[in-house]
Structures are given as structure tokens and as C-alpha cells.
Design a protein around this motif. Sequence first.
Motif, PDB file in Angstrom:
ATOM      1  N   ALA A 123      59.392 -25.628   2.524  1.00 30.07           N
ATOM      2  CA  ALA A 123      58.592 -25.691   3.752  1.00 30.07           C
ATOM      3  C   ALA A 123      57.447 -24.694   3.732  1.00 30.07           C
ATOM      4  CB  ALA A 123      59.483 -25.456   4.964  1.00 30.07           C
ATOM      5  N   GLY A 124      57.417 -23.795   2.770  1.00 24.85           N
ATOM      6  CA  GLY A 124      56.294 -22.884   2.611  1.00 24.85           C
ATOM      7  C   GLY A 124      56.360 -21.608   3.412  1.00 24.85           C
ATOM      8  N   GLY A 125      57.484 -21.332   4.050  1.00 28.27           N
ATOM      9  CA  GLY A 125      57.630 -20.078   4.794  1.00 28.27           C
ATOM     10  C   GLY A 125      56.570 -19.931   5.874  1.00 28.27           C
ATOM     11  N   GLU A 126      56.101 -18.706   6.080  1.00 24.51           N
ATOM     12  CA  GLU A 126      55.091 -18.422   7.105  1.00 24.51           C
ATOM     13  C   GLU A 126      53.781 -19.154   6.824  1.00 24.51           C
ATOM     14  OE1 GLU A 126      55.098 -16.786  10.079  1.00 24.51           O
ATOM     15  OE2 GLU A 126      57.265 -16.765   9.766  1.00 24.51           O
ATOM     16  N   THR A 127      53.402 -19.224   5.557  1.00 28.24           N
ATOM     17  CA  THR A 127      52.176 -19.947   5.195  1.00 28.24           C
ATOM     18  C   THR A 127      52.302 -21.406   5.602  1.00 28.24           C
ATOM     19  OG1 THR A 127      51.741 -18.453   3.348  1.00 28.24           O
ATOM     20  CG2 THR A 127      50.666 -20.608   3.275  1.00 28.24           C
ATOM     21  N   GLY A 128      53.433 -22.002   5.302  1.00 25.85           N
ATOM     22  CA  GLY A 128      53.665 -23.392   5.661  1.00 25.85           C
ATOM     23  C   GLY A 128      53.606 -23.616   7.159  1.00 25.85           C
ATOM     24  N   LEU A 129      54.217 -22.708   7.906  1.00 25.08           N
ATOM     25  CA  LEU A 129      54.181 -22.816   9.367  1.00 25.08           C
ATOM     26  C   LEU A 129      52.753 -22.763   9.901  1.00 25.08           C
ATOM     27  CD1 LEU A 129      57.227 -20.564  10.358  1.00 25.08           C
ATOM     28  CD2 LEU A 129      57.069 -23.067  10.534  1.00 25.08           C
ATOM     29  N   ARG A 130      51.939 -21.866   9.328  1.00 28.84           N
ATOM     30  CA  ARG A 130      50.543 -21.750   9.768  1.00 28.84           C
ATOM     31  C   ARG A 130      49.754 -23.011   9.434  1.00 28.84           C
ATOM     32  NH1 ARG A 130      51.135 -16.588   7.652  1.00 28.84           N
ATOM     33  NH2 ARG A 130      49.813 -17.098   5.879  1.00 28.84           N
ATOM     34  N   ILE A 131      49.978 -23.556   8.244  1.00 25.75           N
ATOM     35  CA  ILE A 131      49.278 -24.778   7.844  1.00 25.75           C
ATOM     36  C   ILE A 131      49.646 -25.926   8.779  1.00 25.75           C
ATOM     37  CG2 ILE A 131      49.181 -26.580   6.054  1.00 25.75           C
ATOM     38  CD1 ILE A 131      49.329 -24.274   3.971  1.00 25.75           C
ATOM     39  N   VAL A 132      50.927 -26.108   9.009  1.00 21.88           N
ATOM     40  CA  VAL A 132      51.394 -27.207   9.862  1.00 21.88           C
ATOM     41  C   VAL A 132      50.843 -27.052  11.276  1.00 21.88           C
ATOM     42  CG1 VAL A 132      53.450 -28.209  10.941  1.00 21.88           C
ATOM     43  CG2 VAL A 132      53.433 -27.730   8.484  1.00 21.88           C
ATOM     44  N   GLU A 133      50.890 -25.847  11.805  1.00 22.67           N
ATOM     45  CA  GLU A 133      50.381 -25.623  13.158  1.00 22.67           C
ATOM     46  C   GLU A 133      48.882 -25.897  13.231  1.00 22.67           C
ATOM     47  OE1 GLU A 133      50.157 -25.060  17.134  1.00 22.67           O
ATOM     48  OE2 GLU A 133      51.917 -25.435  15.895  1.00 22.67           O
ATOM     49  N   LYS A 134      48.133 -25.441  12.235  1.00 21.20           N
ATOM     50  CA  LYS A 134      46.684 -25.689  12.212  1.00 21.20           C
ATOM     51  C   LYS A 134      46.401 -27.185  12.205  1.00 21.20           C
ATOM     52  CE  LYS A 134      42.402 -24.712   9.800  1.00 21.20           C
ATOM     53  NZ  LYS A 134      41.736 -23.859   8.839  1.00 21.20           N
ATOM     54  N   LEU A 135      47.122 -27.942  11.382  1.00 18.52           N
ATOM     55  CA  LEU A 135      46.904 -29.385  11.325  1.00 18.52           C
ATOM     56  C   LEU A 135      47.284 -30.056  12.640  1.00 18.52           C
ATOM     57  CD1 LEU A 135      48.075 -30.170   7.684  1.00 18.52           C
ATOM     58  CD2 LEU A 135      45.721 -30.009   8.552  1.00 18.52           C
ATOM     59  N   ARG A 136      48.349 -29.595  13.269  1.00 20.33           N
ATOM     60  CA  ARG A 136      48.742 -30.163  14.570  1.00 20.33           C
ATOM     61  C   ARG A 136      47.666 -29.938  15.613  1.00 20.33           C
ATOM     62  NH1 ARG A 136      55.056 -28.424  14.396  1.00 20.33           N
ATOM     63  NH2 ARG A 136      55.733 -30.223  13.172  1.00 20.33           N
ATOM     64  N   VAL A 137      47.109 -28.745  15.629  1.00 22.88           N
ATOM     65  CA  VAL A 137      46.050 -28.443  16.600  1.00 22.88           C
ATOM     66  C   VAL A 137      44.820 -29.307  16.306  1.00 22.88           C
ATOM     67  CG1 VAL A 137      44.413 -26.657  17.332  1.00 22.88           C
ATOM     68  CG2 VAL A 137      46.849 -26.113  17.120  1.00 22.88           C
ATOM     69  N   LEU A 138      44.425 -29.370  15.050  1.00 26.80           N
ATOM     70  CA  LEU A 138      43.226 -30.131  14.687  1.00 26.80           C
ATOM     71  C   LEU A 138      43.377 -31.627  14.938  1.00 26.80           C
ATOM     72  CD1 LEU A 138      42.258 -28.352  11.354  1.00 26.80           C
ATOM     73  CD2 LEU A 138      41.004 -28.277  13.511  1.00 26.80           C
ATOM     74  N   THR A 139      44.552 -32.168  14.650  1.00 27.34           N
ATOM     75  CA  THR A 139      44.743 -33.610  14.799  1.00 27.34           C
ATOM     76  C   THR A 139      45.199 -34.007  16.194  1.00 27.34           C
ATOM     77  OG1 THR A 139      47.048 -33.513  14.027  1.00 27.34           O
ATOM     78  CG2 THR A 139      45.333 -33.880  12.349  1.00 27.34           C
ATOM     79  N   GLY A 140      45.565 -33.009  16.998  1.00 30.85           N
ATOM     80  CA  GLY A 140      46.035 -33.302  18.343  1.00 30.85           C
ATOM     81  C   GLY A 140      47.418 -33.931  18.371  1.00 30.85           C
ATOM     82  N   SER A 141      48.186 -33.714  17.288  1.00 30.64           N
ATOM     83  CA  SER A 141      49.513 -34.338  17.220  1.00 30.64           C
ATOM     84  C   SER A 141      50.540 -33.595  18.066  1.00 30.64           C
ATOM     85  CB  SER A 141      49.997 -34.439  15.774  1.00 30.64           C
ATOM     86  OG  SER A 141      50.269 -33.157  15.248  1.00 30.64           O
ATOM     87  N   GLY A 142      50.312 -32.345  18.347  1.00 27.57           N
ATOM     88  CA  GLY A 142      51.194 -31.587  19.224  1.00 27.57           C
ATOM     89  C   GLY A 142      52.621 -31.499  18.773  1.00 27.57           C
ATOM     90  N   GLY A 143      52.858 -31.625  17.450  1.00 28.31           N
ATOM     91  CA  GLY A 143      54.210 -31.478  16.924  1.00 28.31           C
ATOM     92  C   GLY A 143      55.052 -32.719  17.024  1.00 28.31           C
ATOM     93  N   GLU A 144      54.427 -33.857  17.275  1.00 27.73           N
ATOM     94  CA  GLU A 144      55.192 -35.110  17.380  1.00 27.73           C
ATOM     95  C   GLU A 144      55.637 -35.580  16.028  1.00 27.73           C
ATOM     96  OE1 GLU A 144      52.513 -37.724  19.408  1.00 27.73           O
ATOM     97  OE2 GLU A 144      52.552 -36.519  21.181  1.00 27.73           O
TER      98      GLU A 144
END
Length: 144
Positions: A123-144
Motif C-alpha cells: 500500500a506504500g505506507g505514508e507515501t501511498g496514503l498521500r498519493i491516494v488522498e491527493k488523487l481522491r481530492v483531484l478526482t473528486g472521488s471522496g474515497g468511494e
Amino acid sequence: MGTTRDEDVADYNRLISRAEAAVEALRDTYRQQLADDVTALNGIWSRLESGEPAAAILDELYGIAHNIKGQGGSFGYDLVSEIGASFCNYLRSGSRGSPEERNIVHIHIRMLKTVSENDIFGAGGETGLRIVEKLRVLTGSGGE
């Protein structure tokens, strides 16, 4: 006469060792495949930037992103699969013609390149979490 418990355990351990070695060999192969896929994505992206028609280019990007999404987790690269899923969902949720939308497409490619070049596993640890969160914000997916 049958085998002893110690012999059975030794056989089992040998089988497990061989299986683990096979998985590791496949993981090495996948790392190279991922690097090749990222190179292909960058090449396709360059064609889009040079003015080729977007619809066909975005379909090509989707095809590679779909493969990445499906393969990453199979080899322990869960973050790769998550980025690939985000990429696929984003490409399929609109025409992606505006400069802002194309920038988000390019960010997905850059994130995959970062993960590939740094061999970020799981899952990439903290780096992975930051990447996933950035993509969620940019795409407007909101963690769905």
C-alpha cells in the motif's frame, strides 16, 4: 511404510520455499512490466500533448491503466492497483478535454512513475496514503 512427521514438514517447507521463490521471480517480472507500462503511458501522453486527437489517446491510456489496475495487486503492489483504479474511473467519468482535466490524467501517470521508479510495494505506507488522498481530492472521488 509411510513418511514421518519430520519428513512431511521438511517436504512442506521445501514446497513453500519453491513457491515463495516463484512468486518473487514473478514479482521481478512484474516490476519490469510496470516500468514498461509507465514508459508506454508517457509515450502516449506525449502524443496527446503534441496535438493528436484526444479520444483515441485517452482510450489507449485507459487500456494500459486497466491492465495496471488488474495486475498490481496480484503481485503485492496494492498502491499500483489503487492508482490504476483511480485512473480508469477518472478516464471513464468524462471526456477529459479541459487543461485541468488533462493535468489530472497526467498526474496519474506521474504517480505511477513515482511508484515504479521507487519500487513502492504494498500500500506504500505514508507515501501511498498521500498519493491516494491527493488523487481522491483531484478526482473528486471522496474515497468511494
